[in-house]
Design a protein around this motif. Structure first.
Motif, short mmCIF file in Angstrom:
data_model
loop_
_atom_site.label_atom_id
_atom_site.label_comp_id
_atom_site.label_asym_id
_atom_site.label_seq_id
_atom_site.Cartn_x
_atom_site.Cartn_y
_atom_site.Cartn_z
N LEU A 1 -0.06 0.15 -0.28
CA LEU A 1 -0.69 -0.52 0.86
C LEU A 1 0.30 -0.59 2.01
N ASP A 2 -0.19 -0.22 3.18
CA ASP A 2 0.55 -0.36 4.43
C ASP A 2 -0.08 -1.56 5.13
N GLY A 3 0.45 -2.74 4.85
CA GLY A 3 -0.21 -3.96 5.32
C GLY A 3 -1.47 -4.16 4.52
N GLU A 4 -2.60 -4.11 5.20
CA GLU A 4 -3.91 -4.28 4.54
C GLU A 4 -4.59 -2.95 4.22
N LYS A 5 -4.10 -1.84 4.80
CA LYS A 5 -4.80 -0.57 4.61
C LYS A 5 -4.05 0.35 3.66
N ALA B 1 -2.29 3.64 2.08
CA ALA B 1 -1.54 4.82 2.47
C ALA B 1 -1.51 5.73 1.26
N GLY B 2 -1.50 7.02 1.47
CA GLY B 2 -1.50 7.90 0.31
C GLY B 2 -1.10 9.32 0.64
N TRP C 1 4.90 9.31 3.29
CA TRP C 1 5.96 8.82 2.41
C TRP C 1 6.68 7.60 2.97
N PRO C 2 7.07 7.56 4.25
CA PRO C 2 7.76 6.36 4.74
C PRO C 2 6.93 5.07 4.57
N LEU C 3 5.61 5.17 4.68
CA LEU C 3 4.75 4.00 4.48
C LEU C 3 4.78 3.55 3.02
N ILE C 4 4.76 4.51 2.11
CA ILE C 4 4.79 4.20 0.68
C ILE C 4 6.17 3.64 0.31
N GLU C 5 7.21 4.26 0.82
CA GLU C 5 8.57 3.79 0.53
C GLU C 5 8.77 2.36 1.03
#
Length: 163
Positions: A28-32, A34-35, A62-66
């Motif tokens: 999750l990137d905040g509430e949404k 990521a994949g 990847w940066p969002l997941i990391e």
């Protein structure tokens, strides 16, 4: 030993001869959600339980997941090509039409995946033009016994057993 120059097109062609399973890594990137779609997932260690995958350094996902610090590995079934096409698209609309639930570990688990493996980020190591990501398994489950999605020679497909 001297270094050998390998043609990138030949490298892709030869290694494309080796089929891989297909997974969607989510967080999750905040509430949404990521994949990203990967064909480089593997088990690494039983003690501690570790799994790994290799995102491209140029990945925008990847940066969002990391940053989330944990992720879910969703093992795709051969009937989930539409999910892979959606999640591999660029932009903010990756999860439009993709069914998922948010787990107790606050991770998006894609509906009807073959299996899901929830992990906390264990380490990230530079590996050429990719990162080698290790995750420590928090929870795992086989969701359904079905045909896995494979990637081979640039195409998605399934497994056909020969009798």
């Amino acid at each position: 030993m001297s270094e050998t120059t390998i043609d990138p097109a030949a490298f892709r062609k030869v290694l494309g001869s080796y089929p891989t399973g297909v997974c969607v890594i989510t967080a999750l990137d905040g509430e949404k959600p990521a994949g990203m779609v990967v064909g480089t997932f593997t088990s690494v260690s039983l003690d501690p339980p570790l799994v790994g995958f290799f995102p491209d350094k140029s990945s925008s996902s990847w940066p969002l997941i990391e940053k989330a610090g944990h992720f879910c590995v969703n093992v795709m079934g051969s009937d989930q090509q539409d999910v892979c096409r959606s999640v591999s698209a660029r932009g903010a609309e990756k999860f439009v039409g993709v069914e998922y639930v948010v787990s107790d570990h606050n991770l998006p688990v894609i509906a009807n995946s073959i299996a899901c493996i929830e992990c906390k980020l264990y380490s990230v190591t530079e590996a050429g033009d990719h990162w080698f990501v290790l995750g420590q398994v928090l929870r795992m489950e086989t969701v359904r016994e079905d045909d896995p999605m494979l990637f081979h020679r640039g195409r998605y497909g399934g497994f056909a057993e020969r009798m």
